[in-house]
Design a protein around this motif. Structure first.
Motif, PDB file in Angstrom:
ATOM      1  N   ASN A 159       0.848  -1.161  -0.072  1.00  0.00           N
ATOM      2  CA  ASN A 159      -0.078  -0.101  -0.065  1.00  0.00           C
ATOM      3  C   ASN A 159       0.923   1.241  -0.058  1.00  0.00           C
ATOM      4  O   ASN A 159       1.406   1.621   0.889  1.00  0.00           O
ATOM      5  N   MET A 160       0.975   1.814  -1.051  1.00  0.00           N
ATOM      6  CA  MET A 160       1.998   3.045  -1.349  1.00  0.00           C
ATOM      7  C   MET A 160       1.657   4.082  -0.538  1.00  0.00           C
ATOM      8  O   MET A 160       2.667   4.808  -0.018  1.00  0.00           O
ATOM      9  N   SER A 161       0.461   4.300  -0.079  1.00  0.00           N
ATOM     10  CA  SER A 161      -0.065   5.491   0.791  1.00  0.00           C
ATOM     11  C   SER A 161       0.735   5.536   2.084  1.00  0.00           C
ATOM     12  O   SER A 161       0.744   6.464   2.764  1.00  0.00           O
ATOM     13  N   ARG A 162       0.803   4.262   2.556  1.00  0.00           N
ATOM     14  CA  ARG A 162       1.322   4.002   4.014  1.00  0.00           C
ATOM     15  C   ARG A 162       2.799   4.798   4.158  1.00  0.00           C
ATOM     16  O   ARG A 162       2.864   5.224   5.356  1.00  0.00           O
ATOM     17  N   PHE A 163       3.712   4.740   3.174  1.00  0.00           N
ATOM     18  CA  PHE A 163       4.812   5.331   3.209  1.00  0.00           C
ATOM     19  C   PHE A 163       4.616   6.777   3.495  1.00  0.00           C
ATOM     20  O   PHE A 163       5.256   7.330   4.660  1.00  0.00           O
ATOM     21  N   THR A 164       4.022   7.756   2.651  1.00  0.00           N
ATOM     22  CA  THR A 164       3.919   9.114   2.784  1.00  0.00           C
ATOM     23  C   THR A 164       2.866   9.305   4.161  1.00  0.00           C
ATOM     24  O   THR A 164       2.980  10.564   4.703  1.00  0.00           O
ATOM     25  N   GLU A 165       2.063   8.508   4.432  1.00  0.00           N
ATOM     26  CA  GLU A 165       1.131   8.658   5.610  1.00  0.00           C
ATOM     27  C   GLU A 165       1.964   8.869   6.803  1.00  0.00           C
ATOM     28  O   GLU A 165       1.829   9.742   7.695  1.00  0.00           O
ATOM     29  N   GLN A 166       2.803   7.905   6.906  1.00  0.00           N
ATOM     30  CA  GLN A 166       3.822   7.757   8.148  1.00  0.00           C
ATOM     31  C   GLN A 166       4.562   9.197   8.130  1.00  0.00           C
ATOM     32  O   GLN A 166       4.911   9.692   9.201  1.00  0.00           O
ATOM     33  N   LEU A 167       5.318   9.472   6.787  1.00  0.00           N
ATOM     34  CA  LEU A 167       6.129  10.631   6.926  1.00  0.00           C
ATOM     35  C   LEU A 167       5.362  11.909   7.405  1.00  0.00           C
ATOM     36  O   LEU A 167       5.798  12.658   8.253  1.00  0.00           O
ATOM     37  N   GLN A 168       3.971  11.906   7.079  1.00  0.00           N
ATOM     38  CA  GLN A 168       3.402  13.027   7.498  1.00  0.00           C
ATOM     39  C   GLN A 168       2.982  13.114   9.102  1.00  0.00           C
ATOM     40  O   GLN A 168       3.077  14.134   9.677  1.00  0.00           O
ATOM     41  N   ALA A 169       2.868  11.653   9.498  1.00  0.00           N
ATOM     42  CA  ALA A 169       2.496  11.615  10.871  1.00  0.00           C
ATOM     43  C   ALA A 169       3.771  12.153  11.578  1.00  0.00           C
ATOM     44  O   ALA A 169       3.726  12.449  12.925  1.00  0.00           O
ATOM     45  N   TYR A 170       4.959  11.732  11.156  1.00  0.00           N
ATOM     46  CA  TYR A 170       6.284  12.180  11.819  1.00  0.00           C
ATOM     47  C   TYR A 170       6.578  13.839  11.647  1.00  0.00           C
ATOM     48  O   TYR A 170       6.814  14.366  12.511  1.00  0.00           O
ATOM     49  N   TYR A 171       6.207  14.386  10.652  1.00  0.00           N
ATOM     50  CA  TYR A 171       6.232  15.673  10.423  1.00  0.00           C
ATOM     51  C   TYR A 171       5.348  16.432  11.340  1.00  0.00           C
ATOM     52  O   TYR A 171       5.876  17.519  11.805  1.00  0.00           O
ATOM     53  N   ASN A 172       4.326  15.823  11.636  1.00  0.00           N
ATOM     54  CA  ASN A 172       3.217  16.613  12.521  1.00  0.00           C
ATOM     55  C   ASN A 172       3.816  16.747  13.669  1.00  0.00           C
ATOM     56  O   ASN A 172       3.337  17.767  14.529  1.00  0.00           O
ATOM     57  N   LYS A 173       4.801  16.073  14.310  1.00  0.00           N
ATOM     58  CA  LYS A 173       5.345  16.006  15.605  1.00  0.00           C
ATOM     59  C   LYS A 173       6.700  16.393  15.679  1.00  0.00           C
ATOM     60  O   LYS A 173       7.499  16.838  16.497  1.00  0.00           O
ATOM     61  N   GLY A 174       7.045  17.220  14.389  1.00  0.00           N
ATOM     62  CA  GLY A 174       8.521  17.997  14.185  1.00  0.00           C
ATOM     63  C   GLY A 174       9.412  16.729  13.793  1.00  0.00           C
ATOM     64  O   GLY A 174       9.909  16.081  14.606  1.00  0.00           O
TER      65      GLY A 174
END
Length: 306
Positions: free
Chosen positions: A94-109
């Protein structure tokens, strides 16, 4: 001529779209709710081969880079590669899982340091439900440089990268790298000429395998690799040089002539003496000032095989 009368009379925007191929929406027969949609990538069958890597690349994203030298925290753009192996029994990922996790980490700095990248990769492996995961992030790293005589400060930069692989049985494999520019003066030119010697800009590329227990709070791998490259060169590169500085840099280069072969051997010696380095690859590329071609040399060495 009246300006109003000279304007084109264009059809409405909707008509213009139709003119260039837009059509009315057709009937919708397939489900729109995710839990009712077919999940082809999650199909389980014998798909003939395991895949070495499946993922996404060339993902650009804002990051924060910590440094032990000024500026000690800098916001820049990272270019990411994410992947995992895929078993023979899985159709895909599921390709979206890669960028979903990237956004989740970005939201925390999102700080690009080794511990954060290790956690990111382990979390990604679990999220993908595969046996492993890997990431690479490349970014420009900026550092202040003082002129050798006047002390005038300017900003230099090097290209840096961090690679982390995590396997649920084998643990972590961590590689870091740096591409830095240096000055080299030709020993042959100095030896055969009555006066002067030609010099050129050199590009040093270093990639090392780090000890998994390397403590980034105590040492900055970027600074260590930069020092290994620059301290063995004929001279360092400076963003600001006044005449007294230029005199010092020119004389230093003349006193420390280097072939590309000399460069990679000297850098390799420094890396060999660093306990945190388990394996290294060093390459030097000189942009020759009296030739149209470049001069190159490289060394690869694994201390774990001694």
């Amino acid at each position: 001529m009246n300006e109003t009368n000279s304007k084109k009379q264009l059809p409405p925007k909707e008509e213009r779209h139709k003119l260039f191929g837009s059509v009315e929406p057709g009937p919708r027969t397939k489900p729109q709710d995710k839990d009712k949609m077919a999940d082809l990538q999650n199909t389980k069958k014998d798909f003939l081969f395991e895949l070495d890597a499946v993922g996404v690349s060339n993902v650009k994203h804002p990051i924060v880079v910590p440094s032990h030298v000024e500026p000690k925290e800098q916001t820049t753009i990272g270019t990411f590669y994410f992947a995992s192996t895929i078993s023979q029994g899985s159709k895909g990922t599921n390709m979206s899982r890669f960028t979903e996790q990237l956004q989740a980490y970005y939201n925390k700095g999102f700080r690009v340091d080794i511990e954060t990248m290790k956690k990111f990769t382990k979390d990604l492996q679990e999220r993908l439900k595969q046996k492993d995961a890997e990431l690479t992030v490349e970014f420009p790293w900026f550092y202040q440089r003082k002129a050798p005589y006047t002390g005038n400060i300017g900003m230099n930069h090097a290209d840096a990268w961090l690679k982390v692989k995590y396997h649920h049985e084998n643990g972590y494999d961590i590689k870091v790298g740096l591409k830095a520019k240096i000055t080299t003066l030709c020993p042959c030119s100095k030896e055969i000429s009555e006066y002067s010697a030609h010099n050129q800009r050199g590009n040093v590329v270093i990639e090392i395998t780090l000890d998994p227990e390397f403590d980034e709070d105590k040492q900055d791998w970027k600074e260590l690799l930069l020092e290994a490259a620059e301290s063995n060169a004929s001279a360092r590169i400076h963003p600001v040089l006044k005449r007294p500085d230029e005199k010092m840099v020119t004389e230093q280069a003349y006193e420390n002539p280097r072939f590309v072969e000399d460069m990679v051997r000297l850098i390799a010696s420094d890396l060999y003496e660093l306990d945190m380095v388990k394996q290294f690859h060093v390459k030097c590329i000189n942009e020759e000032s009296i030739h149209l071609h470049d001069a190159i040399a490289s060394i690869t060495f694994d201390k774990r095989e001694e």
